[in-house]
Design a protein around this motif. Structure first.
Motif, PDB file in Angstrom:
ATOM      1  N   PRO A 158       0.584  -1.218  -0.055  1.00 56.98           N
ATOM      2  CA  PRO A 158      -0.110   0.133   0.131  1.00 56.98           C
ATOM      3  C   PRO A 158       0.862   1.273  -0.012  1.00 56.98           C
ATOM      4  O   PRO A 158       1.758   1.412   0.636  1.00 56.98           O
ATOM      5  N   LYS A 159       0.215   2.429  -0.760  1.00 61.27           N
ATOM      6  CA  LYS A 159       1.012   3.783  -0.687  1.00 61.27           C
ATOM      7  C   LYS A 159       1.174   4.009   0.803  1.00 61.27           C
ATOM      8  O   LYS A 159       2.103   4.852   0.947  1.00 61.27           O
ATOM      9  N   ARG A 160       0.240   3.737   1.409  1.00 61.83           N
ATOM     10  CA  ARG A 160       0.372   4.212   2.929  1.00 61.83           C
ATOM     11  C   ARG A 160       1.884   4.121   3.614  1.00 61.83           C
ATOM     12  O   ARG A 160       2.115   4.676   4.398  1.00 61.83           O
ATOM     13  N   TRP A 161       2.236   2.800   3.444  1.00 58.19           N
ATOM     14  CA  TRP A 161       3.374   2.281   4.086  1.00 58.19           C
ATOM     15  C   TRP A 161       4.566   2.330   3.004  1.00 58.19           C
ATOM     16  O   TRP A 161       5.870   2.028   3.333  1.00 58.19           O
ATOM     17  N   ALA A 162       4.375   2.638   1.781  1.00 59.60           N
ATOM     18  CA  ALA A 162       5.594   2.713   0.615  1.00 59.60           C
ATOM     19  C   ALA A 162       5.081   3.994  -0.195  1.00 59.60           C
ATOM     20  O   ALA A 162       4.635   3.574  -1.076  1.00 59.60           O
ATOM     21  N   ARG A 163       5.352   5.162   0.342  1.00 63.64           N
ATOM     22  CA  ARG A 163       4.945   6.228  -0.509  1.00 63.64           C
ATOM     23  C   ARG A 163       5.318   6.364  -2.149  1.00 63.64           C
ATOM     24  O   ARG A 163       4.590   6.722  -2.969  1.00 63.64           O
ATOM     25  N   ARG A 164       6.587   6.180  -2.219  1.00 58.34           N
ATOM     26  CA  ARG A 164       7.221   6.335  -3.613  1.00 58.34           C
ATOM     27  C   ARG A 164       7.011   4.937  -4.577  1.00 58.34           C
ATOM     28  O   ARG A 164       7.183   3.957  -4.042  1.00 58.34           O
ATOM     29  N   ALA A 165       6.687   5.070  -5.682  1.00 56.89           N
ATOM     30  CA  ALA A 165       6.409   3.788  -6.649  1.00 56.89           C
ATOM     31  C   ALA A 165       7.815   3.044  -6.721  1.00 56.89           C
ATOM     32  O   ALA A 165       7.532   1.884  -6.813  1.00 56.89           O
ATOM     33  N   VAL A 166       8.899   3.640  -6.980  1.00 59.23           N
ATOM     34  CA  VAL A 166      10.086   3.046  -7.119  1.00 59.23           C
ATOM     35  C   VAL A 166      10.300   2.098  -6.043  1.00 59.23           C
ATOM     36  O   VAL A 166      10.719   0.750  -6.169  1.00 59.23           O
ATOM     37  N   THR A 167       9.896   2.569  -4.701  1.00 57.16           N
ATOM     38  CA  THR A 167       9.994   1.584  -3.520  1.00 57.16           C
ATOM     39  C   THR A 167       9.069   0.584  -3.479  1.00 57.16           C
ATOM     40  O   THR A 167       9.470  -0.653  -3.366  1.00 57.16           O
ATOM     41  N   ARG A 168       7.619   0.820  -3.968  1.00 63.63           N
ATOM     42  CA  ARG A 168       6.669  -0.233  -3.955  1.00 63.63           C
ATOM     43  C   ARG A 168       6.921  -1.108  -5.174  1.00 63.63           C
ATOM     44  O   ARG A 168       6.911  -2.420  -4.788  1.00 63.63           O
ATOM     45  N   ASN A 169       7.217  -0.861  -6.200  1.00 66.44           N
ATOM     46  CA  ASN A 169       7.890  -1.834  -7.109  1.00 66.44           C
ATOM     47  C   ASN A 169       8.969  -2.651  -6.684  1.00 66.44           C
ATOM     48  O   ASN A 169       9.019  -3.662  -7.176  1.00 66.44           O
ATOM     49  N   ALA A 170      10.108  -1.849  -6.099  1.00 61.52           N
ATOM     50  CA  ALA A 170      11.393  -2.745  -5.620  1.00 61.52           C
ATOM     51  C   ALA A 170      10.846  -3.925  -4.514  1.00 61.52           C
ATOM     52  O   ALA A 170      11.278  -5.228  -4.517  1.00 61.52           O
ATOM     53  N   ILE A 171       9.895  -3.593  -3.598  1.00 60.31           N
ATOM     54  CA  ILE A 171       9.347  -4.499  -2.662  1.00 60.31           C
ATOM     55  C   ILE A 171       8.652  -5.502  -3.422  1.00 60.31           C
ATOM     56  O   ILE A 171       8.685  -6.679  -3.125  1.00 60.31           O
ATOM     57  N   LYS A 172       7.655  -5.174  -4.112  1.00 59.12           N
ATOM     58  CA  LYS A 172       6.966  -6.227  -5.002  1.00 59.12           C
ATOM     59  C   LYS A 172       7.778  -7.054  -5.819  1.00 59.12           C
ATOM     60  O   LYS A 172       7.423  -8.369  -5.854  1.00 59.12           O
ATOM     61  N   ARG A 173       8.823  -6.613  -6.561  1.00 56.76           N
ATOM     62  CA  ARG A 173       9.589  -7.702  -7.228  1.00 56.76           C
ATOM     63  C   ARG A 173      10.430  -8.437  -6.303  1.00 56.76           C
ATOM     64  O   ARG A 173      10.427  -9.609  -6.454  1.00 56.76           O
ATOM     65  N   GLN A 174      10.780  -7.971  -5.167  1.00 61.04           N
ATOM     66  CA  GLN A 174      11.483  -8.753  -4.082  1.00 61.04           C
ATOM     67  C   GLN A 174      10.295 -10.076  -3.676  1.00 61.04           C
ATOM     68  O   GLN A 174      10.685 -11.135  -3.375  1.00 61.04           O
ATOM     69  N   ILE A 175       9.163  -9.599  -3.346  1.00 62.82           N
ATOM     70  CA  ILE A 175       7.927 -10.598  -2.728  1.00 62.82           C
ATOM     71  C   ILE A 175       7.735 -11.639  -4.032  1.00 62.82           C
ATOM     72  O   ILE A 175       8.037 -12.879  -3.603  1.00 62.82           O
ATOM     73  N   TYR A 176       8.014 -11.352  -5.205  1.00 65.11           N
ATOM     74  CA  TYR A 176       7.781 -12.351  -6.259  1.00 65.11           C
ATOM     75  C   TYR A 176       8.969 -13.251  -6.403  1.00 65.11           C
ATOM     76  O   TYR A 176       8.854 -14.360  -6.828  1.00 65.11           O
ATOM     77  N   ASN A 177      10.467 -12.552  -6.396  1.00 63.62           N
ATOM     78  CA  ASN A 177      11.393 -13.314  -6.389  1.00 63.62           C
ATOM     79  C   ASN A 177      11.757 -14.311  -5.409  1.00 63.62           C
ATOM     80  O   ASN A 177      11.997 -15.438  -5.680  1.00 63.62           O
ATOM     81  N   VAL A 178      11.367 -13.713  -4.187  1.00 59.56           N
ATOM     82  CA  VAL A 178      11.563 -14.862  -2.932  1.00 59.56           C
ATOM     83  C   VAL A 178      10.502 -15.682  -3.003  1.00 59.56           C
ATOM     84  O   VAL A 178      10.722 -16.967  -2.836  1.00 59.56           O
ATOM     85  N   GLY A 179       9.281 -15.529  -3.260  1.00 56.42           N
ATOM     86  CA  GLY A 179       8.253 -16.398  -3.543  1.00 56.42           C
ATOM     87  C   GLY A 179       8.363 -17.627  -4.710  1.00 56.42           C
ATOM     88  O   GLY A 179       8.015 -18.727  -4.476  1.00 56.42           O
ATOM     89  N   GLU A 180       8.946 -17.134  -5.691  1.00 54.72           N
ATOM     90  CA  GLU A 180       9.226 -18.058  -6.783  1.00 54.72           C
ATOM     91  C   GLU A 180      10.344 -19.136  -6.204  1.00 54.72           C
ATOM     92  O   GLU A 180      10.174 -20.359  -6.293  1.00 54.72           O
TER      93      GLU A 180
END
Length: 149
Positions: free
Chosen positions: A69-91
Motif C-alpha cells: 500500500p501507498k500508505r506504507w511505501a509512498r514512492r512508486a520506485v519503493t513499492r515496485n522494488a518491494i513487489k519484485r522482491q516478494i515475487y522473487n522470494v516467492g518463486e
C-alpha cells in the motif's frame, strides 16, 4: 506459480487468514481444495460445486499476490522494488508451499531514516531477508498446523 490478478482473488486470499508475520510483512493464505475427480461418482452425479472463493482460482497451484500500500511505501520506485522482491522470494519458495492463494502484505513502513534511498541495495537486502523469514515461518506453520494443543 500463478499470480493473483483480480481484487476478488486478493480478498479471498486475505480472508483465508494469516499464516506468518514479520516486522514489516504478513503472509495470508487461502488453501485450495483438490479438484474433485468426477469419475469417482456414479453416472451423472457430480461432487459439490467449488465454493465461490475456490472458483476464483482455476488452477490447483501455488498462487501469489503482493500488496504494497501507498500508505506504507509512498514512492512508486519503493513499492515496485518491494513487489519484485516478494515475487522473487516467492518463486524460490513456491515448490515448498501448499497449493493455495497467498498474499504477502506490507503492514508497516520501512523507516526512511534508516533506508534513505527509495530503492537502495540496503533496502532490497533488508526486504529480501525479511521475506525469506516470512516464507520460512509459513512453511513451519504448515507442518505444525494440527499439532498444537
Amino acid at each position: 506459480m500463478q499470480r493473483l490478478k483480480t481484487r476478488p482473488q486478493f480478498q479471498a486470499a486475505l480472508a483465508g487468514g494469516t499464516v506468518s508475520r514479520t516486522a514489516h510483512f504478513a503472509l495470508h493464505r487461502l488453501t485450495l481444495a483438490q479438484p474433485t475427480d468426477t469419475s469417482a461418482f456414479p453416472s451423472g452425479q457430480v461432487g459439490p460445486a467449488p465454493s465461490q472463493e475456490q472458483a476464483l482460482f482455476d488452477l490447483f497451484d501455488v498462487w501469489l499476490g503482493a500488496m504494497v500500500p501507498k500508505r506504507w511505501a509512498r514512492r512508486a520506485v519503493t513499492r515496485n522494488a518491494i513487489k519484485r522482491q516478494i515475487y522473487n522470494v516467492g518463486e524460490r519458495f513456491c515448490h515448498h508451499l501448499p497449493a493455495a492463494a497467498h498474499v504477502v502484505r506490507l503492514r508497516t513502513t520501512f523507516d526512511r531514516k534508516v533506508y534513505i534511498s527509495a530503492s537502495s541495495d540496503h533496502l532490497k537486502l533488508a526486504v529480501r531477508q525479511e521475506l525469506e523469514q516470512l516464507f520460512e515461518r509459513a512453511l513451519h506453520h504448515g507442518h505444525h498446523q494440527g499439532v498444537r494443543s
